[in-house]
Scaffold this motif. Structure first.
Motif, PDB file in Angstrom:
ATOM      1  N   ASN A  22     -13.038   6.579  13.240  1.00 48.62           N
ATOM      2  CA  ASN A  22     -11.836   6.135  13.923  1.00 48.62           C
ATOM      3  C   ASN A  22     -11.966   6.295  15.434  1.00 48.62           C
ATOM      4  OD1 ASN A  22      -9.272   5.307  14.493  1.00 48.62           O
ATOM      5  ND2 ASN A  22      -8.252   7.117  13.698  1.00 48.62           N
ATOM      6  N   GLU A  29      -7.122  -3.710  17.651  1.00 47.07           N
ATOM      7  CA  GLU A  29      -7.183  -4.564  16.454  1.00 47.07           C
ATOM      8  C   GLU A  29      -8.532  -4.445  15.753  1.00 47.07           C
ATOM      9  OE1 GLU A  29      -6.061  -8.545  17.387  1.00 47.07           O
ATOM     10  OE2 GLU A  29      -4.154  -7.927  18.281  1.00 47.07           O
ATOM     11  N   ASP A  31     -10.518  -1.857  15.916  1.00 47.80           N
ATOM     12  CA  ASP A  31     -10.538  -0.512  15.368  1.00 47.80           C
ATOM     13  C   ASP A  31      -9.825  -0.466  14.018  1.00 47.80           C
ATOM     14  OD1 ASP A  31     -11.356   2.211  15.753  1.00 47.80           O
ATOM     15  OD2 ASP A  31      -9.241   2.717  16.094  1.00 47.80           O
ATOM     16  N   GLN A  32      -8.658  -1.091  13.936  1.00 53.76           N
ATOM     17  CA  GLN A  32      -7.892  -1.110  12.677  1.00 53.76           C
ATOM     18  C   GLN A  32      -8.625  -1.912  11.612  1.00 53.76           C
ATOM     19  OE1 GLN A  32      -4.097  -2.639  13.897  1.00 53.76           O
ATOM     20  NE2 GLN A  32      -3.292  -0.599  14.402  1.00 53.76           N
ATOM     21  N   SER A  33      -9.197  -3.062  11.994  1.00 52.99           N
ATOM     22  CA  SER A  33      -9.940  -3.885  11.033  1.00 52.99           C
ATOM     23  C   SER A  33     -11.137  -3.126  10.467  1.00 52.99           C
ATOM     24  CB  SER A  33     -10.421  -5.177  11.690  1.00 52.99           C
ATOM     25  OG  SER A  33      -9.343  -5.981  12.060  1.00 52.99           O
ATOM     26  N   GLU A  35     -11.483   0.123  10.271  1.00 54.39           N
ATOM     27  CA  GLU A  35     -10.985   1.204   9.408  1.00 54.39           C
ATOM     28  C   GLU A  35     -10.654   0.674   8.019  1.00 54.39           C
ATOM     29  OE1 GLU A  35      -7.837   3.704  10.910  1.00 54.39           O
ATOM     30  OE2 GLU A  35      -8.665   3.563  12.933  1.00 54.39           O
ATOM     31  N   VAL A  36      -9.970  -0.478   7.972  1.00 55.45           N
ATOM     32  CA  VAL A  36      -9.621  -1.088   6.686  1.00 55.45           C
ATOM     33  C   VAL A  36     -10.891  -1.469   5.930  1.00 55.45           C
ATOM     34  CG1 VAL A  36      -8.548  -3.105   5.602  1.00 55.45           C
ATOM     35  CG2 VAL A  36      -7.361  -1.880   7.430  1.00 55.45           C
ATOM     36  N   TRP A  37     -11.869  -2.044   6.645  1.00 56.80           N
ATOM     37  CA  TRP A  37     -13.139  -2.436   6.034  1.00 56.80           C
ATOM     38  C   TRP A  37     -13.853  -1.216   5.447  1.00 56.80           C
ATOM     39  CZ3 TRP A  37     -15.422  -6.608   4.345  1.00 56.80           C
ATOM     40  CH2 TRP A  37     -16.788  -6.611   4.139  1.00 56.80           C
ATOM     41  N   ASP A  38     -13.867  -0.115   6.192  1.00 58.23           N
ATOM     42  CA  ASP A  38     -14.523   1.099   5.726  1.00 58.23           C
ATOM     43  C   ASP A  38     -13.821   1.664   4.494  1.00 58.23           C
ATOM     44  OD1 ASP A  38     -16.657   3.033   6.159  1.00 58.23           O
ATOM     45  OD2 ASP A  38     -15.023   4.444   6.541  1.00 58.23           O
ATOM     46  N   GLU A  39     -12.493   1.643   4.489  1.00 57.74           N
ATOM     47  CA  GLU A  39     -11.743   2.109   3.310  1.00 57.74           C
ATOM     48  C   GLU A  39     -12.059   1.252   2.096  1.00 57.74           C
ATOM     49  OE1 GLU A  39      -7.577   2.263   4.232  1.00 57.74           O
ATOM     50  OE2 GLU A  39      -7.909   3.586   5.953  1.00 57.74           O
ATOM     51  N   LEU A  40     -12.153  -0.061   2.307  1.00 56.36           N
ATOM     52  CA  LEU A  40     -12.495  -0.976   1.216  1.00 56.36           C
ATOM     53  C   LEU A  40     -13.881  -0.671   0.662  1.00 56.36           C
ATOM     54  CD1 LEU A  40     -11.907  -3.514  -0.495  1.00 56.36           C
ATOM     55  CD2 LEU A  40     -12.872  -4.848   1.377  1.00 56.36           C
ATOM     56  N   GLN A  43     -13.779   2.477  -1.427  1.00 55.54           N
ATOM     57  CA  GLN A  43     -13.135   2.228  -2.722  1.00 55.54           C
ATOM     58  C   GLN A  43     -14.076   1.478  -3.657  1.00 55.54           C
ATOM     59  OE1 GLN A  43     -10.109   3.370  -3.773  1.00 55.54           O
ATOM     60  NE2 GLN A  43     -10.761   2.616  -5.752  1.00 55.54           N
TER      61      GLN A  43
END
Length: 76
Positions: A22, A29, A31-33, A35-40, A43
């Motif tokens: 992070n 934007e 940074d947020q994208s 983060e979401v990609w890394d979480e995906l 998972q």
């Protein structure tokens, strides 16, 4: 070491996808994208591990240890 499907197909180890930390990007934007990609990705890795374990358990239920001696007749 076991050979992965990627390694069998391409003849080399798969590329390493680094974990995003992070705040590494100065653009909010992006940074947020990332983060979401890394979480995906995390998972997906967990889902793959879960499905692999499930397949291993199902396979092991149907296997049993059998030993044969020389001269034993077996049905093939």
């Amino acid at each position: 070491m076991r050979m992965t499907p990627f390694q069998a197909l391409y003849g080399r180890l798969p590329p390493i996808i680094p974990i995003y930390h992070n705040g590494c990007s100065s653009v909010q934007e992006i940074d947020q994208s990332l983060e979401v990609w890394d979480e995906l990705l995390q998972q997906l890795k967990r889902n793959m591990e879960t499905s692999i374990n499930c397949m291993k358990q199902m396979t092991n239920k149907k296997h049993w240890d059998v030993s044969f001696e020389i001269g034993d007749l077996v049905f093939l």
